[in-house]
Design a protein around this motif. Structure first.
Motif, mmCIF file in Angstrom:
data_model
loop_
_atom_site.group_PDB
_atom_site.id
_atom_site.type_symbol
_atom_site.label_atom_id
_atom_site.label_comp_id
_atom_site.label_asym_id
_atom_site.label_seq_id
_atom_site.Cartn_x
_atom_site.Cartn_y
_atom_site.Cartn_z
ATOM 1 N N ALA A 95 2.648 3.056 -45.760
ATOM 2 C CA ALA A 95 3.281 2.547 -44.536
ATOM 3 C C ALA A 95 2.304 2.325 -43.374
ATOM 4 C CB ALA A 95 4.433 3.457 -44.120
ATOM 5 N N PRO A 96 1.444 3.287 -43.029
ATOM 6 C CA PRO A 96 0.531 3.036 -41.906
ATOM 7 C C PRO A 96 -0.499 1.940 -42.225
ATOM 8 C CG PRO A 96 0.161 5.242 -42.829
ATOM 9 C CD PRO A 96 1.361 4.672 -43.497
ATOM 10 N N LEU A 97 -0.852 1.807 -43.500
ATOM 11 C CA LEU A 97 -1.780 0.735 -43.886
ATOM 12 C C LEU A 97 -1.140 -0.632 -43.654
ATOM 13 C CD1 LEU A 97 -3.225 2.170 -47.244
ATOM 14 C CD2 LEU A 97 -4.189 2.336 -44.938
ATOM 15 N N MET A 98 0.148 -0.741 -43.966
ATOM 16 C CA MET A 98 0.861 -2.006 -43.755
ATOM 17 C C MET A 98 0.911 -2.353 -42.272
ATOM 18 S SD MET A 98 1.632 -3.451 -46.563
ATOM 19 C CE MET A 98 0.600 -2.787 -47.852
ATOM 20 N N LYS A 99 1.107 -1.335 -41.431
ATOM 21 C CA LYS A 99 1.117 -1.576 -39.985
ATOM 22 C C LYS A 99 -0.244 -2.086 -39.509
ATOM 23 C CE LYS A 99 4.697 1.711 -38.664
ATOM 24 N NZ LYS A 99 5.018 2.929 -37.917
ATOM 25 N N GLU A 100 -1.318 -1.468 -40.006
ATOM 26 C CA GLU A 100 -2.667 -1.909 -39.635
ATOM 27 C C GLU A 100 -2.924 -3.336 -40.107
ATOM 28 O OE1 GLU A 100 -5.601 0.866 -41.118
ATOM 29 O OE2 GLU A 100 -4.504 2.581 -40.297
ATOM 30 N N LEU A 101 -2.517 -3.621 -41.346
ATOM 31 C CA LEU A 101 -2.736 -4.961 -41.901
ATOM 32 C C LEU A 101 -1.922 -6.011 -41.151
ATOM 33 C CD1 LEU A 101 -2.772 -3.981 -45.667
ATOM 34 C CD2 LEU A 101 -4.728 -4.807 -44.335
ATOM 35 N N ALA A 102 -0.713 -5.662 -40.731
ATOM 36 C CA ALA A 102 0.112 -6.601 -39.960
ATOM 37 C C ALA A 102 -0.603 -6.998 -38.674
ATOM 38 C CB ALA A 102 1.475 -5.987 -39.655
ATOM 39 N N LYS A 103 -1.247 -6.032 -38.040
ATOM 40 C CA LYS A 103 -1.993 -6.329 -36.806
ATOM 41 C C LYS A 103 -3.251 -7.146 -37.102
ATOM 42 C CE LYS A 103 -0.298 -2.589 -34.006
ATOM 43 N NZ LYS A 103 -0.126 -1.199 -34.090
ATOM 44 N N GLU A 104 -3.971 -6.765 -38.147
ATOM 45 C CA GLU A 104 -5.219 -7.454 -38.488
ATOM 46 C C GLU A 104 -4.991 -8.908 -38.892
ATOM 47 O OE1 GLU A 104 -7.976 -5.479 -41.175
ATOM 48 O OE2 GLU A 104 -7.310 -3.529 -40.401
ATOM 49 N N TYR A 105 -3.890 -9.171 -39.569
ATOM 50 C CA TYR A 105 -3.615 -10.517 -40.078
ATOM 51 C C TYR A 105 -2.539 -11.222 -39.251
ATOM 52 C CZ TYR A 105 -6.458 -9.500 -44.194
ATOM 53 O OH TYR A 105 -7.494 -9.207 -45.046
ATOM 54 N N GLU A 106 -2.391 -10.806 -38.006
ATOM 55 C CA GLU A 106 -1.387 -11.398 -37.128
ATOM 56 C C GLU A 106 -1.554 -12.917 -37.069
ATOM 57 O OE1 GLU A 106 0.200 -11.120 -32.507
ATOM 58 O OE2 GLU A 106 -1.290 -9.694 -33.218
ATOM 59 N N GLY A 107 -0.448 -13.623 -37.226
ATOM 60 C CA GLY A 107 -0.466 -15.082 -37.194
ATOM 61 C C GLY A 107 -0.842 -15.720 -38.512
ATOM 62 N N LYS A 108 -1.301 -14.923 -39.480
ATOM 63 C CA LYS A 108 -1.721 -15.464 -40.783
ATOM 64 C C LYS A 108 -0.745 -15.118 -41.896
ATOM 65 C CE LYS A 108 -6.574 -15.174 -39.540
ATOM 66 N NZ LYS A 108 -7.837 -14.484 -39.777
ATOM 67 N N ILE A 109 -0.133 -13.934 -41.811
ATOM 68 C CA ILE A 109 0.832 -13.489 -42.819
ATOM 69 C C ILE A 109 1.966 -12.748 -42.120
ATOM 70 C CG2 ILE A 109 -0.947 -13.239 -44.619
ATOM 71 C CD1 ILE A 109 -0.645 -10.169 -44.286
ATOM 72 N N THR A 110 3.035 -12.535 -42.865
ATOM 73 C CA THR A 110 4.138 -11.707 -42.401
ATOM 74 C C THR A 110 4.276 -10.535 -43.363
ATOM 75 O OG1 THR A 110 5.301 -13.630 -41.516
ATOM 76 C CG2 THR A 110 6.608 -11.643 -41.861
ATOM 77 N N ILE A 111 4.436 -9.337 -42.813
ATOM 78 C CA ILE A 111 4.630 -8.158 -43.658
ATOM 79 C C ILE A 111 6.035 -7.612 -43.425
ATOM 80 C CG2 ILE A 111 3.875 -5.814 -44.219
ATOM 81 C CD1 ILE A 111 1.029 -6.655 -43.560
ATOM 82 N N TYR A 112 6.741 -7.452 -44.540
ATOM 83 C CA TYR A 112 8.093 -6.913 -44.530
ATOM 84 C C TYR A 112 8.090 -5.577 -45.267
ATOM 85 C CZ TYR A 112 9.570 -11.789 -43.716
ATOM 86 O OH TYR A 112 9.746 -13.056 -43.222
ATOM 87 N N LYS A 113 9.143 -4.781 -45.024
ATOM 88 C CA LYS A 113 9.360 -3.582 -45.821
ATOM 89 C C LYS A 113 10.836 -3.516 -46.178
ATOM 90 C CE LYS A 113 9.821 -0.395 -41.898
ATOM 91 N NZ LYS A 113 9.343 0.864 -41.339
ATOM 92 N N VAL A 114 11.106 -3.049 -47.412
ATOM 93 C CA VAL A 114 12.470 -2.953 -47.908
ATOM 94 C C VAL A 114 12.708 -1.523 -48.385
ATOM 95 C CG1 VAL A 114 14.096 -3.725 -49.674
ATOM 96 C CG2 VAL A 114 12.521 -5.375 -48.638
ATOM 97 N N ASN A 115 13.678 -0.861 -47.773
ATOM 98 C CA ASN A 115 14.067 0.472 -48.208
ATOM 99 C C ASN A 115 14.959 0.306 -49.440
ATOM 100 O OD1 ASN A 115 15.404 2.952 -48.604
ATOM 101 N ND2 ASN A 115 15.156 3.483 -46.450
ATOM 102 N N THR A 116 14.447 0.673 -50.599
ATOM 103 C CA THR A 116 15.169 0.443 -51.856
ATOM 104 C C THR A 116 16.423 1.307 -51.979
ATOM 105 O OG1 THR A 116 13.726 2.004 -53.006
ATOM 106 C CG2 THR A 116 13.117 -0.329 -53.098
ATOM 107 N N ASP A 117 16.493 2.408 -51.250
ATOM 108 C CA ASP A 117 17.715 3.214 -51.266
ATOM 109 C C ASP A 117 18.840 2.517 -50.503
ATOM 110 O OD1 ASP A 117 16.657 5.259 -52.797
ATOM 111 O OD2 ASP A 117 15.989 6.411 -51.062
ATOM 112 N N GLU A 118 18.486 1.773 -49.476
ATOM 113 C CA GLU A 118 19.493 1.059 -48.686
ATOM 114 C C GLU A 118 19.768 -0.332 -49.233
ATOM 115 O OE1 GLU A 118 18.056 1.080 -44.673
ATOM 116 O OE2 GLU A 118 18.179 3.259 -44.512
ATOM 117 N N GLU A 119 18.819 -0.912 -49.930
ATOM 118 C CA GLU A 119 18.946 -2.272 -50.449
ATOM 119 C C GLU A 119 18.853 -2.269 -51.980
ATOM 120 O OE1 GLU A 119 19.746 -4.929 -48.695
ATOM 121 O OE2 GLU A 119 19.726 -3.817 -46.815
#
Length: 169
Positions: A95-119
């Motif tokens: 999870a924290p790696l995804m947050k860092e990557l979202a910031k690093e690749y801002e404007g280039k990619i979109t990062i989503y997360k899916v809680n498999t227990d809820e979905e």
């Protein structure tokens, strides 16, 4: 005795009326929160944050998993989807790696997360069997998957090669 019965009936009717009105208000607030959440997620795409995804957002922004004949990505930017559960230790490491990557690749990619227990429907339809599962979705071509935890360098390499088509170093 009749006075007590009448008072008890009035009190009971008051409680039932209050409970009904309260449940209607909560339903209305839930709908408003969902609309606000969907609007705020729309504004976050590619903005350097990890977006919580549900089935409806997946169908709108990623693909229609009900159409198994052909994969067609609907997004405007390449995407990463982190399928996780709150109880999963390796998921909590990713999870924290995804947050860092979202910031690093801002404007280039979109990062989503899916809680498999809820979905559960979404996770089952996509075939998620192990956690974490990280899906990398390029603008063209089929998604690639990493099952299990990995380090930031591995995720960056996948983003660069699969999503942004940069040659290996």
């Amino acid at each position: 005795m009749n006075k007590i019965l009448i008072i008890a009936t009035v009190v009971l009717l008051g409680v039932v009326t209050f409970a009904y009105a309260h449940s209607q208000l909560n339903q209305k607030e839930g709908t408003n929160k969902e609309t606000i959440s969907q609007q705020s997620n729309k504004n976050k795409i590619g903005k350097g944050v990890v977006i919580q995804m549900n089935k409806d957002l997946y169908l709108k922004n990623v693909a229609d998993y009900r159409n198994i004949k052909e994969w067609k990505f609907k997004g405007n930017l390449p995407a990463v989807i982190d399928f996780y559960a709150d109880w999963c230790g390796p998921c909590r490491q990713v999870a924290p790696l995804m947050k860092e990557l979202a910031k690093e690749y801002e404007g280039k990619i979109t990062i989503y997360k899916v809680n498999t227990d809820e979905e559960k429907e979404l996770a089952t339809a996509i075939g998620i069997e192990s956690l974490p599962t990280i899906m990398f979705i390029p603008m063209k071509g089929d998604p690639q998957v990493i099952v299990g935890s990995a380090d930031k360098a591995t995720f960056k390499k996948a983003i660069d090669q699969v999503l942004l088509a940069k040659p290996a170093r």
